[in-house]
Design a protein around this motif. Structure first.
Motif, short mmCIF file in Angstrom:
data_model
loop_
_atom_site.label_atom_id
_atom_site.label_comp_id
_atom_site.label_asym_id
_atom_site.label_seq_id
_atom_site.Cartn_x
_atom_site.Cartn_y
_atom_site.Cartn_z
N GLU A 1 0.85 -1.19 0.00
CA GLU A 1 0.00 0.00 0.00
C GLU A 1 0.88 1.22 0.00
OE1 GLU A 1 -0.95 -0.07 4.77
OE2 GLU A 1 -2.49 -0.68 3.37
N GLY A 2 0.30 2.31 -0.47
CA GLY A 2 1.04 3.56 -0.50
C GLY A 2 0.20 4.67 -1.09
N THR A 3 0.77 5.87 -1.07
CA THR A 3 0.10 7.02 -1.67
C THR A 3 1.13 7.81 -2.48
OG1 THR A 3 0.53 8.41 0.26
CG2 THR A 3 -1.60 7.27 0.19
N TYR A 4 0.63 8.47 -3.50
CA TYR A 4 1.44 9.35 -4.33
C TYR A 4 0.64 10.61 -4.60
CZ TYR A 4 4.82 5.73 -5.06
OH TYR A 4 5.79 4.78 -4.85
N GLN A 5 1.33 11.72 -4.64
CA GLN A 5 0.70 13.00 -4.99
C GLN A 5 1.08 13.31 -6.43
OE1 GLN A 5 -1.34 14.66 -2.99
NE2 GLN A 5 -1.69 16.36 -4.38
N VAL A 6 0.08 13.51 -7.28
CA VAL A 6 0.30 13.80 -8.69
C VAL A 6 -0.22 15.21 -8.97
CG1 VAL A 6 -0.16 13.07 -11.07
CG2 VAL A 6 0.04 11.35 -9.26
N PRO A 7 0.60 16.06 -9.62
CA PRO A 7 0.22 17.45 -9.84
C PRO A 7 -0.73 17.66 -11.02
CG PRO A 7 2.38 17.07 -10.77
CD PRO A 7 1.95 15.78 -10.11
N ALA A 8 -1.90 17.04 -10.93
CA ALA A 8 -2.93 17.19 -11.97
C ALA A 8 -4.27 16.83 -11.34
CB ALA A 8 -2.63 16.25 -13.15
N PRO A 9 -5.35 17.33 -11.90
CA PRO A 9 -6.67 16.99 -11.35
C PRO A 9 -7.00 15.51 -11.55
CG PRO A 9 -6.90 18.31 -13.35
CD PRO A 9 -5.44 18.24 -13.04
N PRO A 10 -7.90 14.97 -10.74
CA PRO A 10 -8.26 13.55 -10.84
C PRO A 10 -8.67 13.10 -12.25
CG PRO A 10 -9.19 14.45 -8.84
CD PRO A 10 -8.60 15.61 -9.61
N GLU A 11 -9.35 13.96 -12.99
CA GLU A 11 -9.79 13.59 -14.34
C GLU A 11 -8.58 13.29 -15.23
OE1 GLU A 11 -12.74 15.82 -12.16
OE2 GLU A 11 -10.71 16.42 -12.73
N ARG A 12 -7.54 14.11 -15.12
CA ARG A 12 -6.33 13.91 -15.94
C ARG A 12 -5.56 12.67 -15.48
NH1 ARG A 12 -3.33 13.20 -19.99
NH2 ARG A 12 -1.25 14.08 -19.96
N VAL A 13 -5.45 12.47 -14.17
CA VAL A 13 -4.74 11.31 -13.63
C VAL A 13 -5.47 10.03 -14.05
CG1 VAL A 13 -3.95 10.14 -11.54
CG2 VAL A 13 -3.76 12.63 -11.74
N TRP A 14 -6.79 10.04 -13.99
CA TRP A 14 -7.60 8.89 -14.41
C TRP A 14 -7.29 8.54 -15.87
CZ3 TRP A 14 -10.82 5.45 -12.14
CH2 TRP A 14 -11.70 4.73 -12.95
N GLN A 15 -7.27 9.57 -16.70
CA GLN A 15 -6.99 9.39 -18.12
C GLN A 15 -5.61 8.74 -18.33
OE1 GLN A 15 -6.53 13.13 -20.27
NE2 GLN A 15 -8.17 12.46 -21.64
N ILE A 16 -4.62 9.20 -17.59
CA ILE A 16 -3.27 8.65 -17.69
C ILE A 16 -3.25 7.19 -17.24
CG2 ILE A 16 -0.93 8.78 -16.75
CD1 ILE A 16 -1.39 11.87 -16.56
N LEU A 17 -3.85 6.91 -16.08
CA LEU A 17 -3.81 5.57 -15.51
C LEU A 17 -4.53 4.52 -16.36
CD1 LEU A 17 -4.34 6.31 -11.72
CD2 LEU A 17 -2.23 5.58 -12.85
N LEU A 18 -5.44 4.95 -17.23
CA LEU A 18 -6.19 4.00 -18.05
C LEU A 18 -5.78 4.03 -19.53
CD1 LEU A 18 -9.71 4.24 -16.44
CD2 LEU A 18 -7.91 2.58 -16.04
N ASP A 19 -4.67 4.70 -19.84
CA ASP A 19 -4.18 4.78 -21.22
C ASP A 19 -3.21 3.61 -21.47
OD1 ASP A 19 -2.98 5.33 -23.65
OD2 ASP A 19 -2.23 7.30 -23.06
#
Length: 145
Positions: free
Chosen positions: A4-22
């Motif tokens: 388990e862990g956490t990461y802070q990504v400098p983008a809104p959730p919509e953009r991060v979602w798009q990246i994670l599912l590409d």
């Protein structure tokens, strides 16, 4: 092994979602991934190379995404086999807005068998954590571009 862990990504959730599912991004961001091909809705065939101490091997298997709640949550189930053993894992991924970006929280379980398990759990855990860190570094870099 529980992870388990956490990461802070400098983008809104919509953009991060798009990246994670590409799939194209995921293929290049997963260390050792050679191929990630969509076989169905949320189902991908994966082939990759991995080395863990003296054990080097190729693996093929499947990645399946379930329980998709856009911009907030999904589960990933992975199973792969190769001459050196097997890798099975499940993870829940949660996204939440935080400090102008997105906090990505993951938790899950990973099982390894065969020669991979013989190298020792500490080495397996260290290698897994490095791979996860490399992946989220790539996500952060993609979010900045």
């Amino acid at each position: 092994m529980r992870v388990e862990g956490t990461y802070q990504v400098p983008a809104p959730p919509e953009r991060v979602w798009q990246i994670l599912l590409d799939p194209a991004f995921i293929r290049q961001a997963i260390p050792g991934c050679e191929q990630l091909v969509q076989e169905g809705d949320g189902i991908y065939r994966i082939s990759m190379r991995a080395s863990l101490g003296p054990v080097k091997s190729s693996f093929t298997g499947q990645v399946r995404l379930d329980d998709l709640r856009p911009h907030h949550h999904y589960c990933m189930l992975t199973s792969a086999q190769g001459p050196a053993g097997f890798l099975n894992g499940s993870a829940a991924i949660d996204l939440a807005p935080k400090d102008g970006g997105t906090e990505v929280r993951y938790s899950g379980d990973v099982q390894v068998g065969g020669m991979l398990a013989a190298v020792g759990s500490r080495m397996v855990e260290a290698a897994f954590r490095k791979s996860v860190n490399d992946f989220f570094t790539a996500v952060t870099n993609q979010a900045r571009s």
